[in-house]
Design a protein around this motif. Structure first.
Motif, mmCIF file in Angstrom:
data_model
loop_
_atom_site.group_PDB
_atom_site.id
_atom_site.type_symbol
_atom_site.label_atom_id
_atom_site.label_comp_id
_atom_site.label_asym_id
_atom_site.label_seq_id
_atom_site.Cartn_x
_atom_site.Cartn_y
_atom_site.Cartn_z
ATOM 1 N N TRP A 26 0.832 -1.194 0.000
ATOM 2 C CA TRP A 26 0.000 0.000 0.000
ATOM 3 C C TRP A 26 0.874 1.254 0.000
ATOM 4 N N PRO A 27 1.484 1.588 -1.150
ATOM 5 C CA PRO A 27 2.313 2.800 -1.170
ATOM 6 C C PRO A 27 1.461 4.030 -0.874
ATOM 7 N N ILE A 28 2.064 5.013 -0.263
ATOM 8 C CA ILE A 28 1.340 6.199 0.183
ATOM 9 C C ILE A 28 0.691 6.943 -0.987
ATOM 10 N N ASP A 29 1.468 7.331 -1.970
ATOM 11 C CA ASP A 29 0.951 8.092 -3.106
ATOM 12 C C ASP A 29 1.596 7.553 -4.380
ATOM 13 N N THR A 30 0.917 6.633 -5.025
ATOM 14 C CA THR A 30 1.467 5.959 -6.191
ATOM 15 C C THR A 30 1.799 6.934 -7.318
ATOM 16 N N GLY A 31 0.931 7.881 -7.579
ATOM 17 C CA GLY A 31 1.168 8.847 -8.654
ATOM 18 C C GLY A 31 2.427 9.655 -8.419
ATOM 19 N N LEU A 32 2.591 10.136 -7.199
ATOM 20 C CA LEU A 32 3.779 10.914 -6.854
ATOM 21 C C LEU A 32 5.030 10.048 -6.950
ATOM 22 N N LEU A 33 4.949 8.824 -6.443
ATOM 23 C CA LEU A 33 6.106 7.927 -6.501
ATOM 24 C C LEU A 33 6.506 7.623 -7.935
ATOM 25 N N ARG A 34 5.529 7.394 -8.802
ATOM 26 C CA ARG A 34 5.834 7.113 -10.208
ATOM 27 C C ARG A 34 6.485 8.322 -10.884
ATOM 28 N N ALA A 35 6.013 9.512 -10.574
ATOM 29 C CA ALA A 35 6.610 10.728 -11.137
ATOM 30 C C ALA A 35 8.038 10.902 -10.640
ATOM 31 N N GLN A 36 8.260 10.659 -9.349
ATOM 32 C CA GLN A 36 9.608 10.761 -8.797
ATOM 33 C C GLN A 36 10.529 9.707 -9.413
ATOM 34 N N LEU A 37 10.002 8.512 -9.613
ATOM 35 C CA LEU A 37 10.792 7.439 -10.206
ATOM 36 C C LEU A 37 11.173 7.782 -11.646
ATOM 37 N N GLU A 38 10.250 8.317 -12.411
ATOM 38 C CA GLU A 38 10.540 8.717 -13.797
ATOM 39 C C GLU A 38 11.630 9.784 -13.820
ATOM 40 N N SER A 39 11.531 10.753 -12.938
ATOM 41 C CA SER A 39 12.540 11.806 -12.846
ATOM 42 C C SER A 39 13.895 11.230 -12.436
ATOM 43 N N ALA A 40 13.884 10.331 -11.469
ATOM 44 C CA ALA A 40 15.127 9.715 -11.001
ATOM 45 C C ALA A 40 15.774 8.883 -12.097
ATOM 46 N N ARG A 41 14.974 8.192 -12.872
ATOM 47 C CA ARG A 41 15.523 7.393 -13.979
ATOM 48 C C ARG A 41 16.161 8.284 -15.048
ATOM 49 N N LYS A 42 15.539 9.422 -15.341
ATOM 50 C CA LYS A 42 16.114 10.353 -16.315
ATOM 51 C C LYS A 42 17.434 10.919 -15.791
ATOM 52 N N THR A 43 17.466 11.263 -14.518
ATOM 53 C CA THR A 43 18.692 11.784 -13.911
ATOM 54 C C THR A 43 19.771 10.715 -13.905
ATOM 55 N N GLU A 44 19.379 9.466 -13.619
ATOM 56 C CA GLU A 44 20.327 8.360 -13.632
ATOM 57 C C GLU A 44 20.907 8.180 -15.034
ATOM 58 N N GLN A 45 20.072 8.271 -16.055
ATOM 59 C CA GLN A 45 20.537 8.127 -17.434
ATOM 60 C C GLN A 45 21.504 9.247 -17.795
ATOM 61 N N ALA A 46 21.213 10.466 -17.370
ATOM 62 C CA ALA A 46 22.113 11.589 -17.645
ATOM 63 C C ALA A 46 23.450 11.387 -16.935
ATOM 64 N N ALA A 47 23.418 10.896 -15.712
ATOM 65 C CA ALA A 47 24.660 10.642 -14.973
ATOM 66 C C ALA A 47 25.466 9.537 -15.641
ATOM 67 N N PHE A 48 24.787 8.514 -16.132
ATOM 68 C CA PHE A 48 25.473 7.431 -16.829
ATOM 69 C C PHE A 48 26.110 7.947 -18.113
ATOM 70 N N THR A 49 25.398 8.798 -18.828
ATOM 71 C CA THR A 49 25.926 9.378 -20.066
ATOM 72 C C THR A 49 27.183 10.193 -19.780
ATOM 73 N N ALA A 50 27.179 10.957 -18.694
ATOM 74 C CA ALA A 50 28.357 11.745 -18.320
ATOM 75 C C ALA A 50 29.526 10.825 -17.966
ATOM 76 N N LEU A 51 29.245 9.749 -17.257
ATOM 77 C CA LEU A 51 30.291 8.794 -16.899
ATOM 78 C C LEU A 51 30.845 8.117 -18.152
ATOM 79 N N LEU A 52 29.985 7.741 -19.044
ATOM 80 C CA LEU A 52 30.392 7.105 -20.293
ATOM 81 C C LEU A 52 31.252 8.053 -21.132
ATOM 82 N N SER A 53 30.865 9.304 -21.170
ATOM 83 C CA SER A 53 31.630 10.302 -21.902
ATOM 84 C C SER A 53 33.036 10.443 -21.308
ATOM 85 N N ALA A 54 33.120 10.459 -19.992
ATOM 86 C CA ALA A 54 34.428 10.553 -19.330
ATOM 87 C C ALA A 54 35.273 9.318 -19.640
#
Length: 85
Positions: A26-54
């Motif tokens: 029973w997650p507290i706020d599924t919509g909010l969690l999904r939005a945060q997860l989507e944002s976190a995944r995009k940030t993770e991808q950007a960080a990976f891209t920066a690491l790959l570039s280095a």
């Protein structure tokens, strides 16, 4: 370079925490969690891209970090072969 590695690790931990939170019965706020997860995944991808570039630039710390990441992924996805019997 340590900044890119730290950023990627932080992003990965955040994504993992949010995924675990969504798996709760029973997650507290599924919509909010999904939005945060989507944002976190995009940030993770950007960080990976920066690491790959280095790593492509030949940064030794980035190369070591990518090897460690590859080993971690292999460990998580490796499955014990089943016997034919």
């Amino acid at each position: 370079m340590p900044g890119e590695v730290d950023r990627l690790l932080h992003c990965r931990r955040r994504v993992e925490r949010l995924e675990l939170e969504l798996e709760k019965p029973w997650p507290i706020d599924t919509g909010l969690l999904r939005a945060q997860l989507e944002s976190a995944r995009k940030t993770e991808q950007a960080a990976f891209t920066a690491l790959l570039s280095a790593a492509h630039r030949g940064d030794p710390e980035a190369l070591v970090a990518l090897e460690a990441l590859e080993a971690e992924i292999e460990e998580k996805t490796w499955m014990t072969p089943r016997s034919a019997a």
